[in-house]
Design a protein around this motif. Structure first.
Motif, short mmCIF file in Angstrom:
data_model
loop_
_atom_site.label_atom_id
_atom_site.label_comp_id
_atom_site.label_asym_id
_atom_site.label_seq_id
_atom_site.Cartn_x
_atom_site.Cartn_y
_atom_site.Cartn_z
N PRO A 1 0.82 -1.21 0.00
CA PRO A 1 0.00 0.00 0.00
C PRO A 1 0.86 1.26 0.00
CG PRO A 1 -0.87 -1.60 1.56
CD PRO A 1 0.46 -2.13 1.10
N ASN A 2 0.31 2.32 -0.61
CA ASN A 2 0.98 3.62 -0.67
C ASN A 2 2.32 3.56 -1.41
OD1 ASN A 2 -1.11 4.94 1.00
ND2 ASN A 2 -0.28 3.63 2.61
N GLU A 3 2.35 2.77 -2.47
CA GLU A 3 3.53 2.72 -3.34
C GLU A 3 3.85 4.13 -3.82
OE1 GLU A 3 4.83 0.68 -7.64
OE2 GLU A 3 2.97 0.09 -6.63
N LYS A 4 5.15 4.44 -3.87
CA LYS A 4 5.54 5.80 -4.28
C LYS A 4 6.77 5.76 -5.18
CE LYS A 4 9.34 6.42 -1.47
NZ LYS A 4 10.71 6.74 -1.95
N TYR A 5 7.00 6.86 -5.85
CA TYR A 5 8.17 7.06 -6.71
C TYR A 5 8.58 8.51 -6.51
CZ TYR A 5 10.85 6.14 -11.09
OH TYR A 5 11.83 5.92 -12.05
N GLU A 6 9.85 8.73 -6.19
CA GLU A 6 10.31 10.09 -5.94
C GLU A 6 10.15 10.93 -7.22
OE1 GLU A 6 11.99 11.11 -2.88
OE2 GLU A 6 11.18 9.21 -2.12
N LEU A 7 9.71 12.16 -7.04
CA LEU A 7 9.62 13.06 -8.19
C LEU A 7 11.00 13.23 -8.84
CD1 LEU A 7 7.88 14.90 -9.93
CD2 LEU A 7 8.38 16.77 -8.33
N THR A 8 12.03 13.25 -8.02
CA THR A 8 13.39 13.34 -8.55
C THR A 8 13.73 12.13 -9.41
OG1 THR A 8 14.13 14.65 -6.66
CG2 THR A 8 15.83 13.55 -7.95
N SER A 9 13.29 10.94 -8.98
CA SER A 9 13.54 9.73 -9.77
C SER A 9 12.89 9.86 -11.15
CB SER A 9 12.98 8.51 -9.04
OG SER A 9 13.70 8.24 -7.86
N PHE A 10 11.66 10.37 -11.18
CA PHE A 10 10.94 10.50 -12.44
C PHE A 10 11.58 11.56 -13.34
CE2 PHE A 10 7.30 12.29 -14.90
CZ PHE A 10 7.04 11.16 -15.67
N HIS A 11 11.86 12.73 -12.78
CA HIS A 11 12.40 13.83 -13.58
C HIS A 11 13.82 13.52 -14.05
CE1 HIS A 11 13.59 18.38 -13.72
NE2 HIS A 11 13.51 17.84 -14.92
N LYS A 12 14.71 13.20 -13.09
CA LYS A 12 16.10 12.93 -13.46
C LYS A 12 16.24 11.59 -14.18
CE LYS A 12 19.49 14.27 -10.72
NZ LYS A 12 20.09 15.35 -11.52
N GLY A 13 15.27 10.69 -13.97
CA GLY A 13 15.28 9.45 -14.74
C GLY A 13 15.13 9.71 -16.22
N ALA A 14 14.19 10.59 -16.58
CA ALA A 14 14.02 10.96 -17.99
C ALA A 14 15.27 11.65 -18.53
CB ALA A 14 12.79 11.86 -18.14
N ARG A 15 15.82 12.57 -17.76
CA ARG A 15 17.06 13.24 -18.17
C ARG A 15 18.21 12.23 -18.34
NH1 ARG A 15 17.90 18.82 -17.29
NH2 ARG A 15 20.04 18.29 -16.66
N SER A 16 18.26 11.25 -17.44
CA SER A 16 19.30 10.22 -17.53
C SER A 16 19.19 9.43 -18.82
CB SER A 16 19.21 9.28 -16.32
OG SER A 16 19.48 9.96 -15.11
N TRP A 17 17.96 9.03 -19.17
CA TRP A 17 17.79 8.26 -20.41
C TRP A 17 18.18 9.10 -21.63
CZ3 TRP A 17 18.19 3.47 -20.53
CH2 TRP A 17 17.58 2.63 -19.61
N ALA A 18 17.89 10.39 -21.60
CA ALA A 18 18.31 11.23 -22.72
C ALA A 18 19.83 11.23 -22.85
CB ALA A 18 17.79 12.66 -22.51
N ARG A 19 20.52 11.33 -21.72
CA ARG A 19 21.98 11.30 -21.76
C ARG A 19 22.50 9.95 -22.23
NH1 ARG A 19 24.43 15.65 -19.15
NH2 ARG A 19 23.14 16.86 -17.69
N VAL A 20 21.88 8.86 -21.75
CA VAL A 20 22.33 7.52 -22.13
C VAL A 20 22.13 7.29 -23.62
CG1 VAL A 20 21.86 5.05 -21.87
CG2 VAL A 20 22.02 6.50 -19.84
N LEU A 21 20.96 7.65 -24.14
CA LEU A 21 20.71 7.47 -25.58
C LEU A 21 21.69 8.28 -26.40
CD1 LEU A 21 16.81 7.57 -25.66
CD2 LEU A 21 18.27 5.58 -25.92
N SER A 22 21.95 9.51 -25.98
CA SER A 22 22.90 10.35 -26.72
C SER A 22 24.30 9.74 -26.68
CB SER A 22 22.91 11.75 -26.11
OG SER A 22 23.82 12.59 -26.80
N ALA A 23 24.71 9.23 -25.52
CA ALA A 23 26.05 8.66 -25.39
C ALA A 23 26.20 7.40 -26.23
CB ALA A 23 26.34 8.36 -23.92
#
Length: 460
Positions: free
Chosen positions: A435-457
């Motif tokens: 119950p009350n599963e959560k995901y940090e907003l930082t995980s979501f935001h910086k996760g997307a930024r991380s994938w952009a960097r990984v794809l570019s690299a």
């Protein structure tokens, strides 16, 4: 392809709309274990296919014997770039017990916490928020230019039930799903400030041994000590599986097991991992595995032999003076490196047979096996992804192991001959499946930024 900084700025600008899209996906009650939610699983697949179509993918919902798959393809502007296969799953665990949720589980919300803002809702960490980090990175590339790589996306709806339809689907669509490298976002960070790439998954061998003596249970007063007791035999067999230093004694057991590269071992030693807290959380205090090894080594990079269950004789209330006719035990072996599941199983069976007294027989039952998986530490994709994550988080990613297994990664290797980069942004306290599963907003935001960097690299 747009400059990376332009893509990252677009991800920042899109954050509010990205959250709205994530909330829409969470609102679809795609519980795969309950047939009553089959329509919701189909709706989630259709929602995702529609989103990907809007991003220029050729996307479709594919039927299976269970819940549907989503398959999508998009080309890059340049033909000489890598082809990547991204995998995620849209199905979620049941929300029960509902009374423990502070708000309705499928109505996502943002809450303030000591660690920062959190997104709360069923499936947000496992795996809807994680897979949407990748889709939002792709969106930013599309909205600022072209994709840096050829991308195929595979999203399934049965991960929470063991992916029963996946092997047949991969076999039937092998050519379509072939790529240079797979990407999986269903793992976690080392901590809130330190990213991780899971580079090792242990394999598994499951064996059951049934030892039989007399043709029926015997009176221990009449036959005691004269008749063989299968429980005694089984106890000696179990006791002999490890030496006094915790090493497994089976002949050839360590064939294919290699030591960690020193730079990885040094990184693990430098991690702020509290062994006392790890064991103390379950009421223990002393590491019980191979002596001279750290707990991280024990659970990430070393093989194991464990007894998972023992049965024999009378197990009801009170006592019964009986010599049992049979005794059985279930065993599991976690494998690493190049250990061969078939050889491990045969070595175990040979050891048991050799240990049997003349009056006993043994029956073996196999419950399956799989090889360990390891992304080579010399992998160029690993090096590039590591640099990309360091650039986003300001910390070198931990090259982590995983004591368990992720079946899809094994399928990618065995069926498609493809290595996998496992990069996720979940945290240990995300309350997945609870119950009350959560995901940090930082995980979501910086996760997307991380994938952009990984794809570019990787594209470079």
């Amino acid at each position: 392809m747009a400059a990376l900084e332009t893509v990252l700025d677009k991800i920042d600008a899109n954050l509010d709309s990205a959250l709205e899209r994530l909330f829409q996906l969470i609102a679809i009650e795609s519980v795969s274990t309950d047939p009553a939610f089959a329509g919701e699983c189909k709706a989630a697949a259709e929602w995702l296919a529609n989103e990907l179509t809007g991003l220029g993918f050729e996307a479709s919902v594919r039927p299976t014997a269970g819940h549907p798959m989503v398959v999508a393809h998009a080309k890059a502007a340049r033909p000489d770039v890598p082809h990547l296969l991204f995998y995620g799953h849209y199905d979620v665990q049941p929300a029960d017990p509902l009374e423990l949720w502070q708000t309705p589980p499928f109505e996502a919300r943002i809450v303030e916490a000591e660690t920062g803002r959190q997104i709360v809702g069923r499936g947000v960490a496992d795996d809807k928020g994680q897979l949407m980090t990748f889709i939002e990175a792709v969106r930013a590339f599309r909205e600022t230019g072209d994709l840096p790589c050829m991308i195929t996306i595979l999203l399934e709806g049965e991960e929470e039930t063991g992916s029963p339809s996946l092997p047949a689907f991969l076999a039937a669509n092998k050519k379509e799903l072939e790529a240079d490298l797979a990407l999986v976002c269903d793992t976690g960070m080392w901590d809130r400030a330190t990213p991780a790439i899971t580079t090792m998954l242990r394999g598994l061998v499951l064996e059951e041994a049934i030892i039989r003596g007399a043709d029926r249970d015997l009176h221990s007063g009449i036959f005691g000590s004269a008749a063989i007791n299968p429980i005694h035999v089984l106890a000696r067999i179990i006791a002999g599986l490890h030496d006094q230093d915790g090493r497994v004694t089976l002949p050839g057991f360590y064939d294919g097991v290699t030591e960690l590269p020193e730079e990885v071992a040094e990184q693990w030693r430098a991690l702020k991992f509290n062994e006392a807290e790890f064991l103390g959380a379950v009421g223990l205090s002393i590491p019980a595995g191979e002596q001279g090894r750290s707990v991280l080594e024990m659970v990430w990079s070393r093989p194991t032999c464990d007894v998972n269950g023992v049965l024999g004789g009378y197990t009801g209330k009170g006592s019964k003076t009986v010599l049992p006719a049979e005794a059985s035990a279930k065993f599991s072996f976690r494998l690493v490196g190049a250990q061969d599941p078939a050889k491990i199983a045969e070595s175990f069976r040979a050891y048991v047979r050799k240990s049997l007294p003349e009056d006993c027989k043994v029956e073996f039952i196999s419950h399956g096996g799989s090889k360990a998986l390891q992304l080579p530490f010399s992998s160029e994709a690993l090096s590039r992804a590591s640099r990309a994550l360091q650039a986003e988080w300001g910390a070198d990613p931990v090259l982590a192991g995983c004591g368990g297994s992720i079946p899809i990664v094994g399928n990618f290797k065995s069926d498609l001959n493809m290595d996998t980069l496992m990069i996720g942004f979940g945290l240990e306290d995300d309350r997945m499946h609870s119950p009350n599963e959560k995901y940090e907003l930082t995980s979501f935001h910086k996760g997307a930024r991380s994938w952009a960097r990984v794809l570019s690299a990787i594209a470079q």
